[in-house]
Design a protein around this motif. Structure first.
Motif, short mmCIF file in Angstrom:
data_model
loop_
_atom_site.label_atom_id
_atom_site.label_comp_id
_atom_site.label_asym_id
_atom_site.label_seq_id
_atom_site.Cartn_x
_atom_site.Cartn_y
_atom_site.Cartn_z
N GLU A 162 0.88 -1.32 -0.10
CA GLU A 162 0.04 0.40 0.01
C GLU A 162 0.99 1.62 0.15
O GLU A 162 0.60 1.77 -0.84
CB GLU A 162 -1.08 0.09 1.13
CG GLU A 162 -2.02 -0.78 1.45
CD GLU A 162 -2.69 -0.89 2.10
OE1 GLU A 162 -4.01 -0.80 2.78
OE2 GLU A 162 -1.90 -1.55 3.61
N LEU A 163 1.89 1.17 1.05
CA LEU A 163 3.07 2.70 0.91
C LEU A 163 3.49 2.93 -0.43
O LEU A 163 3.00 3.40 -0.37
CB LEU A 163 3.60 1.83 2.26
CG LEU A 163 4.53 3.54 2.55
CD1 LEU A 163 3.50 4.55 2.35
CD2 LEU A 163 5.05 3.38 3.98
N ARG A 203 2.85 2.41 -3.43
CA ARG A 203 1.76 2.75 -4.40
C ARG A 203 1.72 3.91 -3.91
O ARG A 203 1.47 5.12 -5.23
CB ARG A 203 0.69 1.57 -4.67
CG ARG A 203 -0.68 1.80 -5.75
CD ARG A 203 -2.16 1.02 -5.61
NE ARG A 203 -2.21 1.44 -3.90
CZ ARG A 203 -3.39 2.26 -3.41
NH1 ARG A 203 -3.68 3.41 -4.36
NH2 ARG A 203 -3.81 2.50 -2.12
N LYS A 204 1.43 4.31 -2.38
CA LYS A 204 1.07 5.11 -2.41
C LYS A 204 2.28 6.17 -2.45
O LYS A 204 2.45 7.79 -2.91
CB LYS A 204 0.24 5.55 -1.03
CG LYS A 204 -1.13 5.36 -0.81
CD LYS A 204 -0.89 4.86 0.85
CE LYS A 204 -2.36 4.30 0.59
NZ LYS A 204 -3.81 5.36 0.05
N ASN A 232 4.79 5.97 -5.20
CA ASN A 232 5.10 5.43 -6.11
C ASN A 232 6.29 4.52 -6.42
O ASN A 232 7.53 5.67 -7.20
CB ASN A 232 4.79 6.77 -7.08
CG ASN A 232 4.70 6.65 -8.30
OD1 ASN A 232 4.74 5.31 -8.92
ND2 ASN A 232 5.30 7.62 -9.65
N SER A 247 8.13 12.06 -0.25
CA SER A 247 6.56 11.71 -1.22
C SER A 247 6.14 11.43 0.28
O SER A 247 4.66 11.16 0.90
CB SER A 247 7.14 10.44 -1.87
OG SER A 247 7.44 11.18 -3.74
N VAL A 292 2.36 10.81 2.25
CA VAL A 292 1.97 9.95 2.21
C VAL A 292 1.37 10.09 3.72
O VAL A 292 0.66 9.71 3.97
CB VAL A 292 2.38 9.04 1.35
CG1 VAL A 292 1.61 8.11 2.31
CG2 VAL A 292 2.44 9.13 0.23
N ILE A 332 -8.12 7.53 4.16
CA ILE A 332 -7.79 7.91 2.65
C ILE A 332 -8.01 8.95 2.01
O ILE A 332 -7.14 9.12 1.09
CB ILE A 332 -8.76 6.27 2.42
CG1 ILE A 332 -8.51 5.21 3.18
CG2 ILE A 332 -8.62 6.19 0.86
CD1 ILE A 332 -6.78 4.80 3.17
N LEU A 362 -5.76 11.40 2.28
CA LEU A 362 -4.50 10.97 2.08
C LEU A 362 -4.56 11.16 -0.23
O LEU A 362 -3.53 11.82 -0.93
CB LEU A 362 -4.35 9.67 1.98
CG LEU A 362 -3.93 9.07 3.49
CD1 LEU A 362 -3.54 7.06 3.25
CD2 LEU A 362 -2.07 9.52 3.54
N ASP A 363 -5.30 11.19 -1.05
CA ASP A 363 -5.65 11.45 -1.91
C ASP A 363 -5.70 12.50 -2.16
O ASP A 363 -4.37 12.99 -3.44
CB ASP A 363 -7.19 10.79 -2.31
CG ASP A 363 -7.20 9.19 -2.54
OD1 ASP A 363 -6.15 8.26 -2.53
OD2 ASP A 363 -8.28 8.83 -2.24
N ILE A 393 -1.94 13.03 -2.04
CA ILE A 393 -0.96 12.35 -2.81
C ILE A 393 -1.41 14.02 -4.26
O ILE A 393 0.07 13.59 -5.03
CB ILE A 393 -1.62 11.31 -3.01
CG1 ILE A 393 -0.67 10.17 -2.31
CG2 ILE A 393 -1.10 10.98 -4.58
CD1 ILE A 393 -1.43 8.84 -2.14
#
Length: 105
Positions: free
Chosen positions: A21-22, A24-25, A27, A49, A53, A76, A79-80, A83
């Motif tokens: 998960e981390l 992905r967030k 990248n 980054s 996050v 979430i 977080l979005d 990001i």
């Protein structure tokens, strides 16, 4: 491991997110997250980054006697939003981290 590297490793471990998960967030590859946990070593760009996050002030990692802490209760949706703002604020954060690094050397 230096105190800064330990704080990076602990922040990742305590984030409540899986390495997948981390990754992905932030990248990055999942293996990068595992490496950061083991070594605490991370590029300035990836640290920026990660801070966004995990909602962590970069100063938390830089100053040994800092009272700055981080919160892991970010939703979430928050977080979005963070990001989405990375591109916009990434340059400023990198400049701040670079300045902090220069001051701490």
């Amino acid at each position: 491991m230096t105190p800064t590297e330990k704080r990076i490793s602990n922040a990742i471990k305590n984030s409540g997110l899986s390495n997948t998960e981390l990754a992905r967030k932030v990248n990055v590859e999942r293996t990068s997250i595992s490496k950061w946990i083991k070594t605490g070593r991370i590029s300035v760009e990836n640290l920026a980054s990660l801070c966004l996050v995990l909602n962590i002030d970069p100063k938390y990692f830089m100053f040994e006697n800092s009272d700055i802490t981080f919160t892991s209760h970010v939703s979430i949706n928050q977080l979005d939003t963070i990001i989405d703002m990375v591109t916009e604020s990434h340059t400023l954060l990198l400049e701040e981290l670079t300045n902090i690094k220069k001051l701490s050397c």
